[in-house]
Design a protein around this motif. Structure first.
Motif, PDB file in Angstrom:
ATOM      1  N   MET A   1       0.821  -1.196   0.000  1.00  0.00           N
ATOM      2  CA  MET A   1       0.000   0.000   0.000  1.00  0.00           C
ATOM      3  C   MET A   1       0.867   1.262   0.000  1.00  0.00           C
ATOM      4  N   SER A   2       2.088   1.184   0.549  1.00  0.00           N
ATOM      5  CA  SER A   2       2.919   2.384   0.559  1.00  0.00           C
ATOM      6  C   SER A   2       3.402   2.707  -0.848  1.00  0.00           C
ATOM      7  N   LYS A   3       3.766   3.957  -1.056  1.00  0.00           N
ATOM      8  CA  LYS A   3       4.111   4.456  -2.388  1.00  0.00           C
ATOM      9  C   LYS A   3       5.622   4.585  -2.552  1.00  0.00           C
ATOM     10  N   THR A   4       6.058   4.417  -3.796  1.00  0.00           N
ATOM     11  CA  THR A   4       7.466   4.577  -4.137  1.00  0.00           C
ATOM     12  C   THR A   4       7.653   5.877  -4.927  1.00  0.00           C
ATOM     13  N   ALA A   5       8.919   6.235  -5.131  1.00  0.00           N
ATOM     14  CA  ALA A   5       9.219   7.419  -5.944  1.00  0.00           C
ATOM     15  C   ALA A   5       8.639   7.254  -7.344  1.00  0.00           C
ATOM     16  N   ARG A   6       8.691   6.036  -7.882  1.00  0.00           N
ATOM     17  CA  ARG A   6       8.119   5.777  -9.203  1.00  0.00           C
ATOM     18  C   ARG A   6       6.614   6.080  -9.212  1.00  0.00           C
ATOM     19  N   ASP A   7       5.900   5.698  -8.149  1.00  0.00           N
ATOM     20  CA  ASP A   7       4.457   5.961  -8.055  1.00  0.00           C
ATOM     21  C   ASP A   7       4.170   7.468  -8.102  1.00  0.00           C
ATOM     22  N   VAL A   8       4.994   8.245  -7.414  1.00  0.00           N
ATOM     23  CA  VAL A   8       4.801   9.697  -7.402  1.00  0.00           C
ATOM     24  C   VAL A   8       4.978  10.267  -8.810  1.00  0.00           C
ATOM     25  N   LEU A   9       6.051   9.862  -9.474  1.00  0.00           N
ATOM     26  CA  LEU A   9       6.302  10.366 -10.830  1.00  0.00           C
ATOM     27  C   LEU A   9       5.217   9.927 -11.805  1.00  0.00           C
ATOM     28  N   GLU A  10       4.707   8.711 -11.657  1.00  0.00           N
ATOM     29  CA  GLU A  10       3.620   8.242 -12.516  1.00  0.00           C
ATOM     30  C   GLU A  10       2.349   9.043 -12.271  1.00  0.00           C
ATOM     31  N   GLU A  11       2.130   9.460 -11.036  1.00  0.00           N
ATOM     32  CA  GLU A  11       0.963  10.295 -10.724  1.00  0.00           C
ATOM     33  C   GLU A  11       1.075  11.644 -11.441  1.00  0.00           C
ATOM     34  N   PHE A  12       2.279  12.217 -11.484  1.00  0.00           N
ATOM     35  CA  PHE A  12       2.481  13.472 -12.212  1.00  0.00           C
ATOM     36  C   PHE A  12       2.170  13.289 -13.694  1.00  0.00           C
ATOM     37  N   GLU A  13       2.604  12.176 -14.270  1.00  0.00           N
ATOM     38  CA  GLU A  13       2.354  11.913 -15.690  1.00  0.00           C
ATOM     39  C   GLU A  13       0.871  11.718 -15.972  1.00  0.00           C
ATOM     40  N   ALA A  14       0.166  11.031 -15.061  1.00  0.00           N
ATOM     41  CA  ALA A  14      -1.259  10.751 -15.265  1.00  0.00           C
ATOM     42  C   ALA A  14      -2.108  12.013 -15.114  1.00  0.00           C
ATOM     43  N   GLN A  15      -1.702  12.907 -14.246  1.00  0.00           N
ATOM     44  CA  GLN A  15      -2.448  14.142 -13.995  1.00  0.00           C
ATOM     45  C   GLN A  15      -1.733  15.293 -14.689  1.00  0.00           C
ATOM     46  N   THR A  16      -1.966  15.468 -15.954  1.00  0.00           N
ATOM     47  CA  THR A  16      -1.242  16.467 -16.744  1.00  0.00           C
ATOM     48  C   THR A  16      -1.496  17.902 -16.284  1.00  0.00           C
ATOM     49  N   GLN A  17      -2.507  18.122 -15.470  1.00  0.00           N
ATOM     50  CA  GLN A  17      -2.790  19.472 -14.975  1.00  0.00           C
ATOM     51  C   GLN A  17      -1.883  19.865 -13.803  1.00  0.00           C
ATOM     52  N   ILE A  18      -1.117  18.912 -13.280  1.00  0.00           N
ATOM     53  CA  ILE A  18      -0.194  19.223 -12.190  1.00  0.00           C
ATOM     54  C   ILE A  18       1.047  19.868 -12.799  1.00  0.00           C
ATOM     55  N   ALA A  19       1.214  21.151 -12.537  1.00  0.00           N
ATOM     56  CA  ALA A  19       2.329  21.912 -13.108  1.00  0.00           C
ATOM     57  C   ALA A  19       3.567  21.808 -12.218  1.00  0.00           C
ATOM     58  N   ASP A  20       4.719  22.092 -12.792  1.00  0.00           N
ATOM     59  CA  ASP A  20       5.985  22.017 -12.064  1.00  0.00           C
ATOM     60  C   ASP A  20       6.067  22.985 -10.893  1.00  0.00           C
ATOM     61  N   ASP A  21       5.273  24.065 -10.916  1.00  0.00           N
ATOM     62  CA  ASP A  21       5.333  25.034  -9.825  1.00  0.00           C
ATOM     63  C   ASP A  21       4.357  24.730  -8.684  1.00  0.00           C
ATOM     64  N   PHE A  22       3.616  23.636  -8.768  1.00  0.00           N
ATOM     65  CA  PHE A  22       2.720  23.237  -7.673  1.00  0.00           C
ATOM     66  C   PHE A  22       3.566  22.955  -6.429  1.00  0.00           C
ATOM     67  N   GLY A  23       3.063  23.363  -5.269  1.00  0.00           N
ATOM     68  CA  GLY A  23       3.712  23.045  -4.002  1.00  0.00           C
ATOM     69  C   GLY A  23       3.395  21.625  -3.578  1.00  0.00           C
ATOM     70  N   ILE A  24       4.333  20.995  -2.879  1.00  0.00           N
ATOM     71  CA  ILE A  24       4.128  19.648  -2.343  1.00  0.00           C
ATOM     72  C   ILE A  24       3.736  19.783  -0.873  1.00  0.00           C
ATOM     73  N   HIS A  25       2.654  19.125  -0.482  1.00  0.00           N
ATOM     74  CA  HIS A  25       2.177  19.161   0.893  1.00  0.00           C
ATOM     75  C   HIS A  25       1.905  17.735   1.390  1.00  0.00           C
ATOM     76  N   VAL A  26       1.900  17.589   2.705  1.00  0.00           N
ATOM     77  CA  VAL A  26       1.561  16.316   3.346  1.00  0.00           C
ATOM     78  C   VAL A  26       0.199  16.473   3.999  1.00  0.00           C
ATOM     79  N   LEU A  27      -0.696  15.552   3.697  1.00  0.00           N
ATOM     80  CA  LEU A  27      -2.025  15.534   4.280  1.00  0.00           C
ATOM     81  C   LEU A  27      -2.162  14.253   5.090  1.00  0.00           C
TER      82      LEU A  27
END
Length: 125
Positions: free
Chosen positions: A1-27
């Motif tokens: 269930m935990s995520k890897t660095a690859r999972d994070v990068l794949e999420e960026f690719e899948a969500q094309t509306q996420i721009a490079d200037d978006f801030g990263i937050h922990v929820l």
């Protein structure tokens, strides 16, 4: 269930509306008995990325109320090929009973707020 660095990068690719200037937050969330998910407080900004090669983890250090934060672009630069299989954890530093401790919590999901330009990494509180 935990995520890897690859999972994070794949999420960026899948969500094309996420721009490079978006801030990263922990929820932080709490998962109930019936898999009900409840948000625990406000999302906190990630202020530093640490790569721990010994434990094979990418640590996203966050601080409550910080004004500066890591961006998607910063995260992409750190998540290079050698760390793609590393587990990604939210890391919070605290002083408990006079000792400095770091609490690491694996990521379990992602989200985004396009209006505020935030990408959320989700961990269990």
């Amino acid at each position: 269930m935990s995520k890897t660095a690859r999972d994070v990068l794949e999420e960026f690719e899948a969500q094309t509306q996420i721009a490079d200037d978006f801030g990263i937050h922990v929820l932080k969330v709490k998962v109930g008995e019936n898999d009900d998910v409840e948000q625990q407080g406000n999302a906190q900004p990630v202020v530093k990325i640490e790569i721990d090669h010994e434990d094979k983890e990418c640590l996203l250090h966050y601080e409550e109320g910080a004004s500066a934060y890591v961006t998607v672009s910063d995260l992409k630069a750190e998540f290079i090929s050698e760390v793609l299989e590393y587990e990604v954890c939210a890391a919070q530093e605290k002083i408990l009973e006079g000792s400095h401790v770091r609490l690491d919590t694996p990521l379990v999901g992602f989200g985004e707020n396009f209006e505020l330009k935030y990408f959320f990494t989700v961990c269990v509180a």
